[in-house]
Design a protein around this motif. Structure first.
Motif, PDB file in Angstrom:
ATOM      1  N   THR A  84      -0.536  -0.859   7.486  1.00  0.00           N
ATOM      2  CA  THR A  84       0.207  -1.357   6.328  1.00  0.00           C
ATOM      3  C   THR A  84       1.336  -2.253   6.830  1.00  0.00           C
ATOM      4  OG1 THR A  84       1.917   0.352   6.234  1.00  0.00           O
ATOM      5  CG2 THR A  84      -0.187   0.883   5.181  1.00  0.00           C
ATOM      6  N   GLU A  85       2.078  -2.808   5.896  1.00  0.00           N
ATOM      7  CA  GLU A  85       3.232  -3.621   6.255  1.00  0.00           C
ATOM      8  C   GLU A  85       4.310  -2.779   6.941  1.00  0.00           C
ATOM      9  OE1 GLU A  85       2.000  -3.314   3.103  1.00  0.00           O
ATOM     10  OE2 GLU A  85       0.942  -5.222   2.915  1.00  0.00           O
ATOM     11  N   LYS A  86       4.305  -1.468   6.710  1.00  0.00           N
ATOM     12  CA  LYS A  86       5.317  -0.569   7.283  1.00  0.00           C
ATOM     13  C   LYS A  86       4.881   0.065   8.593  1.00  0.00           C
ATOM     14  CE  LYS A  86       7.251   0.721   2.821  1.00  0.00           C
ATOM     15  NZ  LYS A  86       7.525   1.822   1.905  1.00  0.00           N
ATOM     16  N   GLY A  87       3.665  -0.197   9.036  1.00  0.00           N
ATOM     17  CA  GLY A  87       3.137   0.416  10.250  1.00  0.00           C
ATOM     18  C   GLY A  87       1.819   1.099   9.941  1.00  0.00           C
ATOM     19  N   TRP A  88       1.451   2.061  10.757  1.00  0.00           N
ATOM     20  CA  TRP A  88       0.195   2.794  10.576  1.00  0.00           C
ATOM     21  C   TRP A  88       0.409   3.975   9.645  1.00  0.00           C
ATOM     22  CZ3 TRP A  88      -4.237   0.746  11.967  1.00  0.00           C
ATOM     23  CH2 TRP A  88      -4.226  -0.253  12.949  1.00  0.00           C
ATOM     24  N   MET A  89      -0.260   3.961   8.499  1.00  0.00           N
ATOM     25  CA  MET A  89      -0.178   5.101   7.591  1.00  0.00           C
ATOM     26  C   MET A  89      -1.093   6.191   8.133  1.00  0.00           C
ATOM     27  SD  MET A  89      -1.361   5.796   3.684  1.00  0.00           S
ATOM     28  CE  MET A  89      -2.951   6.405   4.217  1.00  0.00           C
ATOM     29  N   ASP A  90      -0.511   7.343   8.395  1.00  0.00           N
ATOM     30  CA  ASP A  90      -1.255   8.497   8.870  1.00  0.00           C
ATOM     31  C   ASP A  90      -1.291   9.507   7.727  1.00  0.00           C
ATOM     32  OD1 ASP A  90      -2.194  10.851  10.067  1.00  0.00           O
ATOM     33  OD2 ASP A  90      -1.167  10.427  11.960  1.00  0.00           O
TER      34      ASP A  90
ATOM     35  N   MET B 119       0.831  -1.177   0.000  1.00  0.00           N
ATOM     36  CA  MET B 119       0.000   0.000   0.000  1.00  0.00           C
ATOM     37  C   MET B 119       0.876   1.240   0.000  1.00  0.00           C
ATOM     38  SD  MET B 119      -2.911  -1.246   2.628  1.00  0.00           S
ATOM     39  CE  MET B 119      -2.672  -2.987   2.854  1.00  0.00           C
ATOM     40  N   LYS B 120       0.488   2.211  -0.810  1.00  0.00           N
ATOM     41  CA  LYS B 120       1.322   3.406  -0.929  1.00  0.00           C
ATOM     42  C   LYS B 120       0.892   4.471   0.077  1.00  0.00           C
ATOM     43  CE  LYS B 120      -1.378   5.618  -4.574  1.00  0.00           C
ATOM     44  NZ  LYS B 120      -1.346   6.295  -5.821  1.00  0.00           N
ATOM     45  N   LEU B 121       1.806   5.350   0.356  1.00  0.00           N
ATOM     46  CA  LEU B 121       1.564   6.472   1.252  1.00  0.00           C
ATOM     47  C   LEU B 121       0.723   7.504   0.511  1.00  0.00           C
ATOM     48  CD1 LEU B 121       2.496   7.464   4.069  1.00  0.00           C
ATOM     49  CD2 LEU B 121       4.423   8.530   2.943  1.00  0.00           C
ATOM     50  N   VAL B 122      -0.414   7.869   1.089  1.00  0.00           N
ATOM     51  CA  VAL B 122      -1.305   8.864   0.466  1.00  0.00           C
ATOM     52  C   VAL B 122      -1.635   9.920   1.508  1.00  0.00           C
ATOM     53  CG1 VAL B 122      -3.555   9.270  -0.620  1.00  0.00           C
ATOM     54  CG2 VAL B 122      -2.347   7.125  -1.057  1.00  0.00           C
ATOM     55  N   LYS B 123      -1.383  11.177   1.169  1.00  0.00           N
ATOM     56  CA  LYS B 123      -1.746  12.251   2.101  1.00  0.00           C
ATOM     57  C   LYS B 123      -3.147  12.744   1.769  1.00  0.00           C
ATOM     58  CE  LYS B 123      -0.168  16.418  -0.217  1.00  0.00           C
ATOM     59  NZ  LYS B 123       0.521  17.678  -0.055  1.00  0.00           N
ATOM     60  N   GLN B 124      -3.840  13.165   2.808  1.00  0.00           N
ATOM     61  CA  GLN B 124      -5.133  13.788   2.582  1.00  0.00           C
ATOM     62  C   GLN B 124      -4.872  15.212   2.113  1.00  0.00           C
ATOM     63  OE1 GLN B 124      -6.025  13.277   6.938  1.00  0.00           O
ATOM     64  NE2 GLN B 124      -7.191  15.169   6.597  1.00  0.00           N
ATOM     65  N   GLU B 125      -5.726  15.698   1.243  1.00  0.00           N
ATOM     66  CA  GLU B 125      -5.526  17.040   0.706  1.00  0.00           C
ATOM     67  C   GLU B 125      -6.578  18.017   1.225  1.00  0.00           C
ATOM     68  OE1 GLU B 125      -5.198  16.686  -3.567  1.00  0.00           O
ATOM     69  OE2 GLU B 125      -3.787  15.009  -3.368  1.00  0.00           O
ATOM     70  N   ASP B 126      -7.456  17.522   2.082  1.00  0.00           N
ATOM     71  CA  ASP B 126      -8.533  18.340   2.644  1.00  0.00           C
ATOM     72  C   ASP B 126      -8.599  18.088   4.147  1.00  0.00           C
ATOM     73  OD1 ASP B 126      -9.875  19.308   0.069  1.00  0.00           O
ATOM     74  OD2 ASP B 126      -9.842  17.131  -0.220  1.00  0.00           O
ATOM     75  N   ASP B 127      -9.232  19.007   4.871  1.00  0.00           N
ATOM     76  CA  ASP B 127      -9.312  18.897   6.325  1.00  0.00           C
ATOM     77  C   ASP B 127      -9.957  17.603   6.809  1.00  0.00           C
ATOM     78  OD1 ASP B 127      -8.062  21.327   6.551  1.00  0.00           O
ATOM     79  OD2 ASP B 127      -9.868  22.444   7.077  1.00  0.00           O
TER      80      ASP B 127
END
Length: 138
Positions: A97-103, A1-9
């Protein structure tokens, strides 16, 4: 799973879904009813997230986290919603994810939003959006 940032509040739930579906954040907002507006002003409920995931050939369900569910939240692909708190006044979604918790907003409340991985959940998880056995619909 890739890292995805939120772009809205209020886009943390959509960012977690985007990571699971391997889509962009903006494309994922289109999967939700009135997604672009809701990500700016109110966010998404667990049931809506489950509907979007299931409509993309996955099998997910959401559960209130009680002791019998607690150990299941650490499987990759699980989204948790943490309880509203002083730090997170509206709650927050994170993805295991496999790398931990994606925030999807690891530097909250800074306005230059960044996503990242955490080793621990930064609050009390109260709901889990689970893939029961990583089942993919045929």
């Amino acid at each position: 799973m890739k890292l995805v940032k939120q772009e809205d509040d209020f886009g943390c739930g959509a960012a977690c879904v985007a990571s699971i579906l391997k889509r962009s954040y903006q494309d994922t907002l289109d999967l939700f009813e009135n997604g672009k507006n809701r990500a700016r002003i109110e966010g998404f409920y667990c049931g809506e997230i489950v509907t979007v995931l299931n409509s993309n050939n996955l099998v997910y369900e959401f559960k209130y986290i009680k002791p019998s569910i607690q150990r299941r939240i650490h499987k990759a692909g699980t989204i948790v919603f943490i309880k509203r708190s002083k730090k997170y006044p509206f709650g927050h979604y994170l993805l295991r994810t496999e790398k931990g918790w994606m925030d999807p907003w690891i530097n909250f409340p800074q306005k230059k939003i960044k996503a990242g991985f955490r080793t621990k959940i930064p609050g009390k998880p109260i709901y889990a959006i689970l893939n029961p056995d990583y089942i993919i619909k045929q």
